[in-house]
Motif scaffolding. Structure first.
Motif, PDB file in Angstrom:
ATOM      1  N   ASP A  85      19.808  43.772  13.099  1.00  0.00           N
ATOM      2  CA  ASP A  85      19.008  44.989  13.110  1.00  0.00           C
ATOM      3  C   ASP A  85      19.637  46.114  12.306  1.00  0.00           C
ATOM      4  OD1 ASP A  85      17.129  43.741  14.668  1.00  0.00           O
ATOM      5  OD2 ASP A  85      17.849  44.607  16.545  1.00  0.00           O
ATOM      6  N   HIS A  86      20.948  46.118  12.167  1.00  0.00           N
ATOM      7  CA  HIS A  86      21.600  47.211  11.444  1.00  0.00           C
ATOM      8  C   HIS A  86      21.506  47.043   9.932  1.00  0.00           C
ATOM      9  CE1 HIS A  86      24.920  44.457  10.707  1.00  0.00           C
ATOM     10  NE2 HIS A  86      25.405  45.338   9.876  1.00  0.00           N
ATOM     11  N   CYS A  87      21.006  45.925   9.479  1.00  0.00           N
ATOM     12  CA  CYS A  87      20.967  45.655   8.041  1.00  0.00           C
ATOM     13  C   CYS A  87      20.072  46.633   7.284  1.00  0.00           C
ATOM     14  CB  CYS A  87      20.527  44.217   7.787  1.00  0.00           C
ATOM     15  SG  CYS A  87      21.800  43.023   8.266  1.00  0.00           S
ATOM     16  N   TYR A  88      19.016  47.098   7.908  1.00  0.00           N
ATOM     17  CA  TYR A  88      18.139  48.067   7.238  1.00  0.00           C
ATOM     18  C   TYR A  88      18.869  49.400   7.046  1.00  0.00           C
ATOM     19  CZ  TYR A  88      14.562  44.621   8.244  1.00  0.00           C
ATOM     20  OH  TYR A  88      13.847  43.462   8.295  1.00  0.00           O
ATOM     21  N   ASP A  89      19.598  49.819   8.058  1.00  0.00           N
ATOM     22  CA  ASP A  89      20.377  51.050   7.930  1.00  0.00           C
ATOM     23  C   ASP A  89      21.490  50.877   6.893  1.00  0.00           C
ATOM     24  OD1 ASP A  89      18.863  52.315   9.891  1.00  0.00           O
ATOM     25  OD2 ASP A  89      20.167  51.590  11.497  1.00  0.00           O
ATOM     26  N   TYR A  90      22.096  49.699   6.894  1.00  0.00           N
ATOM     27  CA  TYR A  90      23.147  49.409   5.924  1.00  0.00           C
ATOM     28  C   TYR A  90      22.587  49.508   4.500  1.00  0.00           C
ATOM     29  CZ  TYR A  90      26.447  46.658   3.170  1.00  0.00           C
ATOM     30  OH  TYR A  90      27.314  46.230   2.209  1.00  0.00           O
ATOM     31  N   CYS A 137      22.956  41.184   3.851  1.00  0.00           N
ATOM     32  CA  CYS A 137      23.502  41.570   5.156  1.00  0.00           C
ATOM     33  C   CYS A 137      23.048  40.610   6.242  1.00  0.00           C
ATOM     34  CB  CYS A 137      23.090  43.006   5.489  1.00  0.00           C
ATOM     35  SG  CYS A 137      23.612  43.574   7.112  1.00  0.00           S
ATOM     36  N   LYS A 138      21.768  40.283   6.230  1.00  0.00           N
ATOM     37  CA  LYS A 138      21.234  39.371   7.247  1.00  0.00           C
ATOM     38  C   LYS A 138      21.885  37.995   7.154  1.00  0.00           C
ATOM     39  CE  LYS A 138      16.790  41.400   8.376  1.00  0.00           C
ATOM     40  NZ  LYS A 138      16.822  41.339   9.810  1.00  0.00           N
ATOM     41  N   VAL A 139      22.021  37.476   5.945  1.00  0.00           N
ATOM     42  CA  VAL A 139      22.647  36.165   5.768  1.00  0.00           C
ATOM     43  C   VAL A 139      24.115  36.220   6.197  1.00  0.00           C
ATOM     44  CG1 VAL A 139      23.354  34.484   4.009  1.00  0.00           C
ATOM     45  CG2 VAL A 139      21.037  35.408   4.000  1.00  0.00           C
ATOM     46  N   ALA A 140      24.799  37.301   5.879  1.00  0.00           N
ATOM     47  CA  ALA A 140      26.205  37.446   6.261  1.00  0.00           C
ATOM     48  C   ALA A 140      26.378  37.488   7.778  1.00  0.00           C
ATOM     49  CB  ALA A 140      26.787  38.709   5.633  1.00  0.00           C
ATOM     50  N   ASN A 141      25.355  37.934   8.484  1.00  0.00           N
ATOM     51  CA  ASN A 141      25.418  38.006   9.945  1.00  0.00           C
ATOM     52  C   ASN A 141      24.767  36.805  10.619  1.00  0.00           C
ATOM     53  OD1 ASN A 141      26.723  40.601  10.733  1.00  0.00           O
ATOM     54  ND2 ASN A 141      25.176  41.400   9.331  1.00  0.00           N
TER      55      ASN A 141
END
Length: 82
Positions: free
Chosen positions: A39-44, A66-70
């Motif tokens: 969920d934080h990927c959009y803010d990132y 970011c999503k793939v990294a998480n």
């Protein structure tokens, strides 16, 4: 003495109710920890955006990376690679 007995019973129920509430809060926090990684990927991506990319492809790529990294599924891959 009767008042003391009634008060003791009332406070014990209040204490038990508080304990149940704490367990619910702990469960909610555990559920939030599992989804916050994605969920934080959009803010990132917002924090990396300098406003120069009018197509937002750079922003979408940052979200997907970011999503793939998480360990989450990328959401914009099809839009970036038609």
């Amino acid at each position: 003495m009767i008042f003391s007995a009634v008060a003791l019973v009332a406070f014990s129920f209040a204490g038990m109710a508080n304990e149940i509430e704490e367990k619910k809060v702990e469960e909610i926090n555990k559920n939030a920890e599992t989804t916050i990684g994605c969920d934080h990927c959009y803010d990132y991506a917002d924090s990396l955006d300098d406003g120069t990319d009018r197509t937002n492809k750079k922003w979408m790529r940052n979200v997907d990376n970011c999503k793939v990294a998480n360990g989450c599924e990328a959401v914009f891959t099809e839009l970036l690679n038609p």
